[in-house]
Design an enzyme around this catalytic site. Structure first.
Site, PDB file in Angstrom:
ATOM      1  N   ALA A  61       3.463   8.638  -0.156  1.00 18.55           N
ATOM      2  CA  ALA A  61       2.136   8.401   0.438  1.00 18.55           C
ATOM      3  C   ALA A  61       2.240   7.307   1.489  1.00 18.55           C
ATOM      4  O   ALA A  61       2.166   6.117   1.171  1.00 18.55           O
ATOM      5  CB  ALA A  61       1.122   8.011  -0.637  1.00 18.55           C
ATOM      6  N   ARG A  94      20.542 -10.505  39.921  1.00 19.51           N
ATOM      7  CA  ARG A  94      21.705  -9.596  39.890  1.00 19.51           C
ATOM      8  C   ARG A  94      21.961  -9.053  41.300  1.00 19.51           C
ATOM      9  O   ARG A  94      21.094  -8.379  41.883  1.00 19.51           O
ATOM     10  CB  ARG A  94      21.434  -8.434  38.915  1.00 19.51           C
ATOM     11  CG  ARG A  94      22.488  -7.372  38.880  1.00 19.51           C
ATOM     12  CD  ARG A  94      23.806  -7.892  38.363  1.00 19.51           C
ATOM     13  NE  ARG A  94      24.737  -6.807  38.078  1.00 19.51           N
ATOM     14  CZ  ARG A  94      26.032  -7.005  37.880  1.00 19.51           C
ATOM     15  NH1 ARG A  94      26.538  -8.236  37.902  1.00 19.51           N
ATOM     16  NH2 ARG A  94      26.818  -5.979  37.618  1.00 19.51           N
ATOM     17  N   LEU A 125       0.834  -1.199   0.000  1.00 23.76           N
ATOM     18  CA  LEU A 125       0.000   0.000   0.000  1.00 23.76           C
ATOM     19  C   LEU A 125       0.876   1.259   0.000  1.00 23.76           C
ATOM     20  O   LEU A 125       0.676   2.164  -0.821  1.00 23.76           O
ATOM     21  CB  LEU A 125      -0.904  -0.034   1.249  1.00 23.76           C
ATOM     22  CG  LEU A 125      -1.864   1.107   1.483  1.00 23.76           C
ATOM     23  CD1 LEU A 125      -2.923   1.159   0.376  1.00 23.76           C
ATOM     24  CD2 LEU A 125      -2.584   0.941   2.837  1.00 23.76           C
ATOM     25  N   GLU A 142       3.750   4.193  -0.306  1.00 22.78           N
ATOM     26  CA  GLU A 142       4.613   4.673  -1.395  1.00 22.78           C
ATOM     27  C   GLU A 142       5.569   5.720  -0.846  1.00 22.78           C
ATOM     28  O   GLU A 142       5.336   6.270   0.244  1.00 22.78           O
ATOM     29  CB  GLU A 142       3.741   5.295  -2.501  1.00 22.78           C
ATOM     30  CG  GLU A 142       2.797   4.287  -3.113  1.00 22.78           C
ATOM     31  CD  GLU A 142       1.953   4.873  -4.240  1.00 22.78           C
ATOM     32  OE1 GLU A 142       2.133   6.086  -4.577  1.00 22.78           O
ATOM     33  OE2 GLU A 142       1.117   4.134  -4.767  1.00 22.78           O
ATOM     34  N   PRO A 143       6.620   6.044  -1.620  1.00 23.74           N
ATOM     35  CA  PRO A 143       7.570   7.050  -1.121  1.00 23.74           C
ATOM     36  C   PRO A 143       6.874   8.362  -0.731  1.00 23.74           C
ATOM     37  O   PRO A 143       7.236   9.002   0.247  1.00 23.74           O
ATOM     38  CB  PRO A 143       8.532   7.247  -2.298  1.00 23.74           C
ATOM     39  CG  PRO A 143       8.478   5.947  -3.042  1.00 23.74           C
ATOM     40  CD  PRO A 143       7.081   5.435  -2.887  1.00 23.74           C
ATOM     41  N   GLN A 148      13.490  -0.605  46.417  1.00 21.00           N
ATOM     42  CA  GLN A 148      12.130  -0.117  46.130  1.00 21.00           C
ATOM     43  C   GLN A 148      12.053   0.607  44.786  1.00 21.00           C
ATOM     44  O   GLN A 148      11.015   0.592  44.124  1.00 21.00           O
ATOM     45  CB  GLN A 148      11.656   0.803  47.255  1.00 21.00           C
ATOM     46  CG  GLN A 148      11.316   0.020  48.513  1.00 21.00           C
ATOM     47  CD  GLN A 148      10.628   0.860  49.559  1.00 21.00           C
ATOM     48  OE1 GLN A 148      10.677   2.092  49.515  1.00 21.00           O
ATOM     49  NE2 GLN A 148       9.993   0.221  50.497  1.00 21.00           N
ATOM     50  N   GLU A 160       1.202   0.703  10.038  1.00 22.41           N
ATOM     51  CA  GLU A 160      -0.264   0.553  10.156  1.00 22.41           C
ATOM     52  C   GLU A 160      -0.890   1.711  10.948  1.00 22.41           C
ATOM     53  O   GLU A 160      -1.772   1.522  11.778  1.00 22.41           O
ATOM     54  CB  GLU A 160      -0.626  -0.822  10.738  1.00 22.41           C
ATOM     55  CG  GLU A 160      -0.251  -1.931   9.765  1.00 22.41           C
ATOM     56  CD  GLU A 160      -0.822  -3.282  10.108  1.00 22.41           C
ATOM     57  OE1 GLU A 160      -1.966  -3.352  10.566  1.00 22.41           O
ATOM     58  OE2 GLU A 160      -0.107  -4.268   9.876  1.00 22.41           O
ATOM     59  N   SER A 193       1.461   7.996   5.681  1.00 22.31           N
ATOM     60  CA  SER A 193       0.307   8.321   6.534  1.00 22.31           C
ATOM     61  C   SER A 193      -0.857   8.819   5.665  1.00 22.31           C
ATOM     62  O   SER A 193      -2.016   8.469   5.899  1.00 22.31           O
ATOM     63  CB  SER A 193       0.695   9.407   7.546  1.00 22.31           C
ATOM     64  OG  SER A 193       1.816   9.003   8.288  1.00 22.31           O
ATOM     65  N   GLY A 200      21.713  -2.824  32.747  1.00 19.65           N
ATOM     66  CA  GLY A 200      22.964  -2.065  32.702  1.00 19.65           C
ATOM     67  C   GLY A 200      23.655  -2.250  31.352  1.00 19.65           C
ATOM     68  O   GLY A 200      22.983  -2.311  30.304  1.00 19.65           O
TER      69      GLY A 200
HETATM   70  C1  LIG Z   1       9.257  -1.866   9.343  1.00 13.42           C
HETATM   71  C2  LIG Z   1       8.142  -1.348   8.490  1.00 13.42           C
HETATM   72  C3  LIG Z   1       7.332  -2.251   7.791  1.00 13.42           C
HETATM   73  C4  LIG Z   1       6.330  -1.774   6.955  1.00 13.42           C
HETATM   74  N1  LIG Z   1       5.575  -2.678   6.222  1.00 13.42           N
HETATM   75  C5  LIG Z   1       4.668  -2.213   5.346  1.00 13.42           C
HETATM   76  C6  LIG Z   1       3.948  -3.115   4.489  1.00 13.42           C
HETATM   77  O1  LIG Z   1       4.116  -4.344   4.561  1.00 13.42           O
HETATM   78  N2  LIG Z   1       3.082  -2.606   3.574  1.00 13.42           N
HETATM   79  C7  LIG Z   1       2.858  -1.257   3.464  1.00 13.42           C
HETATM   80  O2  LIG Z   1       2.064  -0.883   2.611  1.00 13.42           O
HETATM   81  N3  LIG Z   1       3.514  -0.378   4.261  1.00 13.42           N
HETATM   82  C8  LIG Z   1       4.401  -0.824   5.186  1.00 13.42           C
HETATM   83  N4  LIG Z   1       5.098   0.067   5.986  1.00 13.42           N
HETATM   84  C9  LIG Z   1       4.893   1.500   5.788  1.00 13.42           C
HETATM   85  C10 LIG Z   1       4.195   2.186   6.956  1.00 13.42           C
HETATM   86  O3  LIG Z   1       2.839   1.881   6.970  1.00 13.42           O
HETATM   87  C11 LIG Z   1       4.507   3.701   6.811  1.00 13.42           C
HETATM   88  O4  LIG Z   1       5.872   3.878   7.131  1.00 13.42           O
HETATM   89  C12 LIG Z   1       3.622   4.552   7.720  1.00 13.42           C
HETATM   90  O5  LIG Z   1       2.299   4.554   7.256  1.00 13.42           O
HETATM   91  C13 LIG Z   1       4.150   5.997   7.808  1.00 13.42           C
HETATM   92  O6  LIG Z   1       4.321   6.507   6.534  1.00 13.42           O
HETATM   93  P1  LIG Z   1       5.700   7.259   6.150  1.00 13.42           P
HETATM   94  O7  LIG Z   1       6.824   6.347   6.511  1.00 13.42           O
HETATM   95  O8  LIG Z   1       5.608   7.713   4.752  1.00 13.42           O
HETATM   96  O9  LIG Z   1       5.777   8.472   7.140  1.00 13.42           O
HETATM   97  P2  LIG Z   1       5.029   9.873   6.968  1.00 13.42           P
HETATM   98  O10 LIG Z   1       3.674   9.688   6.417  1.00 13.42           O
HETATM   99  O11 LIG Z   1       5.959  10.804   6.282  1.00 13.42           O
HETATM  100  O12 LIG Z   1       4.879  10.301   8.487  1.00 13.42           O
HETATM  101  C14 LIG Z   1       6.029  10.672   9.271  1.00 13.42           C
HETATM  102  C15 LIG Z   1       5.597  10.946  10.671  1.00 13.42           C
HETATM  103  O13 LIG Z   1       4.723  12.061  10.684  1.00 13.42           O
HETATM  104  C16 LIG Z   1       3.887  11.969  11.808  1.00 13.42           C
HETATM  105  N5  LIG Z   1       2.499  12.174  11.364  1.00 13.42           N
HETATM  106  C17 LIG Z   1       1.812  11.508  10.430  1.00 13.42           C
HETATM  107  N6  LIG Z   1       0.579  12.022  10.280  1.00 13.42           N
HETATM  108  C18 LIG Z   1       0.497  13.060  11.141  1.00 13.42           C
HETATM  109  C19 LIG Z   1      -0.504  14.008  11.449  1.00 13.42           C
HETATM  110  N7  LIG Z   1      -1.698  13.966  10.846  1.00 13.42           N
HETATM  111  N8  LIG Z   1      -0.233  14.957  12.383  1.00 13.42           N
HETATM  112  C20 LIG Z   1       0.970  15.015  13.000  1.00 13.42           C
HETATM  113  N9  LIG Z   1       1.953  14.139  12.769  1.00 13.42           N
HETATM  114  C21 LIG Z   1       1.729  13.184  11.837  1.00 13.42           C
HETATM  115  C22 LIG Z   1       4.084  10.590  12.438  1.00 13.42           C
HETATM  116  O14 LIG Z   1       4.906  10.685  13.585  1.00 13.42           O
HETATM  117  C23 LIG Z   1       4.795   9.839  11.352  1.00 13.42           C
HETATM  118  O15 LIG Z   1       5.646   8.814  11.875  1.00 13.42           O
HETATM  119  C24 LIG Z   1       6.092  -0.395   6.848  1.00 13.42           C
HETATM  120  C25 LIG Z   1       6.898   0.494   7.579  1.00 13.42           C
HETATM  121  C26 LIG Z   1       7.902   0.031   8.388  1.00 13.42           C
HETATM  122  C27 LIG Z   1       8.744   1.017   9.153  1.00 13.42           C
END
Ligand SMILES: Cc1cc2nc3c(=O)[nH]c(=O)nc-3n(C[C@H](O)[C@H](O)[C@H](O)COP(=O)(O)OP(=O)(O)OC[C@H]3O[C@@H](n4cnc5c(N)ncnc54)[C@H](O)[C@@H]3O)c2cc1C
Length: 386
Positions: free
Chosen positions: A135, A271, A130, A132-133, A282, A366, A137, A342
């Site tokens: 797209a 330890r 799903l 993309e570079p 505590q 996700e 969040s 540690g």
């Molecule tokens: C180990 C790993 C496995 C993955 N596996 C899959 C997969 O199998 N299939 C797939 O499709 N994708 C996968 N992903 C992608 C993952 O879903 C995305 O990395 C995630 O959705 C965030 O998108 P982005 O990396 O483009 O970060 P961006 O969208 O650029 O977001 C960067 C940061 O901005 C912040 N942010 C986002 N929205 C908001 C907001 N509205 N307000 C304020 N702050 C915000 C958050 O802190 C976020 O981490 C994977 C990612 C990782 C790291």
């Protein structure tokens, strides 16, 4: 009291969790992929398939599934249990479910017959493509496109951060098909890994290694019979799939946190320093109390969301709460456990060091924590206005 004694569960859940726990302790506890994650993941998928656990990751008894629908509580118990023993085993299980989830939920009978039994036996590895570079969040803005030519869809574009990228046998790929603007113009296609025009553009290394890649599609022709659901319905398909699996990310975080507490208790009680054990202080006891309480509060949220979903109820707010609380809480629990070790805590290969790396991505994928916060607030505000 074991968590499976909570009223969210039936006797079958209790039996499932106990049997999987015993199996994982014997079969996967020490299997780590430090040298070759691809080979280790392939082995884990086969092992999970041979032992019958992957039947719970797909739907439909006629297609190798354990039941007609995916049972969210079982998926969550599976992930929590596997994550407690081995992060890659959890990953292998989860990706078989997430990668084939769209087919389980909305595939045609032919698609189900072709893919699901092999996924359930561990003979075909699945991936969900799903992000993309540009797209992540903001995923409704995805640009990877597909246009129809005769009986085929022709795919162009890129996907990134795709788990199982490089070892998957097929990818469920979400593409812009343009029936309407935004989320209503996206369709889902199953792309076999050997389809001409599909390639792995880059393998990506992350702090907790697992198979991950950037995918490229160039003139990649896929029969229209590989489309899942109707044209333009792909975004709904993706969201329905994530709806099932989002709560399970929280369950995996719970498993990592429980393992960290196990390790911390073991270390603190053995330890010796200043003529007593670390656990006699505590300050340590306060940490242990906080860790256990964080874990139980997250567990209650996780299994509330899973139980609600299995009743067919809406879980948008509850799943978001579970994911946020469990992943953020697990990070704190694991950090506290590492501190108790540690210097040993930061030594490569130590369980707490591995957990520290393992948990980080769960707060991002996700739906990052900030996205979950927005979902929770939106649902709350809707309730006020209703
Ligand atoms: C180990 C790993 C496995 C993955 N596996 C899959 C997969 O199998 N299939 C797939 O499709 N994708 C996968 N992903 C992608 C993952 O879903 C995305 O990395 C995630 O959705 C965030 O998108 P982005 O990396 O483009 O970060 P961006 O969208 O650029 O977001 C960067 C940061 O901005 C912040 N942010 C986002 N929205 C908001 C907001 N509205 N307000 C304020 N702050 C915000 C958050 O802190 C976020 O981490 C994977 C990612 C990782 C790291």
């Amino acid at each position: 009291m074991d968590r499976t004694d909570w009223p969210f569960f039936d006797a079958r859940h209790r039996e499932f969790a106990q049997a999987l726990d015993a199996w994982a302790a014997a079969e996967v506890r020490d299997l780590h992929g430090d040298h070759d994650v691809d080979a280790t993941c392939r082995t884990l998928v086969r092992k999970l398939g041979d032992a019958g656990w992957l039947r719970h990751a797909v739907a439909g008894r006629d297609f190798g599934g354990a039941g007609e629908a995916i049972d969210t509580r079982t998926i969550c118990l599976a992930r929590e249990t596997l994550a407690r023993h081995n992060g890659l085993a959890d990953f292998a299980f989860a990706m078989q479910g997430l990668g084939s989830g769209a087919i389980s939920l909305q595939g045609s009978p032919g698609q189900k017959e072709r893919y699901l039994p092999r996924v359930a036996r561990g003979e075909a590895i699945a991936a969900f493509a799903l992000s993309e570079p540009e797209a992540g969040s903001d995923v409704a803005n995805l640009q990877c496109a597909a246009h129809v030519e005769g009986e085929h869809a022709v795919l162009h574009g890129e996907k990134t951060w795709i788990s199982n990228g490089g070892i998957a046998d097929f990818y469920v790929v979400f593409c812009r098909t343009g029936e309407a603007p935004g989320p209503r113009g996206i369709s889902a296609f199953i792309v076999d890994a050997d389809t001409p025009g599909f390639e792995i553009a880059e393998r990506i290394d992350v702090i907790a290694p697992h198979p991950l890649a950037r995918l490229r599609f160039r003139e990649c022709r896929v029969p229209l019979s590989q489309r899942i659901g109707a044209p333009g319905e792909g975004f709904k398909v993706a969201m329905r799939t994530l709806d099932v699996f989002r709560t399970s990310v929280a369950a995996a975080a719970l498993g990592f946190a429980r393992r960290a507490l196990d390790e911390a208790l073991q270390r603190a009680t053995t330890r010796r320093m200043f003529n007593q054990t670390l656990a006699d202080f505590q300050l340590t006891q306060a940490k242990l109390a906080q860790m256990a309480t964080t874990i139980d509060s997250a567990a209650l949220l996780v299994y509330r969301a899973a139980w609600l979903r299995d009743q067919g109820r809406s879980v948008t707010k509850e799943a978001a709460m579970a994911k946020m609380a469990a992943t953020e809480g697990a990070q704190q629990v694991i950090d506290a456990a590492l501190q108790m070790f540690g210097g040993l805590g930061v030594k490569s290969g130590q369980p707490v060091e591995q957990l520290y790396r393992e948990i980080r991505s769960l707060r991002i994928y996700e739906g990052a924590t900030e996205v979950q916060q927005l979902i929770i607030a939106r649902e709350l505000l809707k309730e006020v206005k209703a």
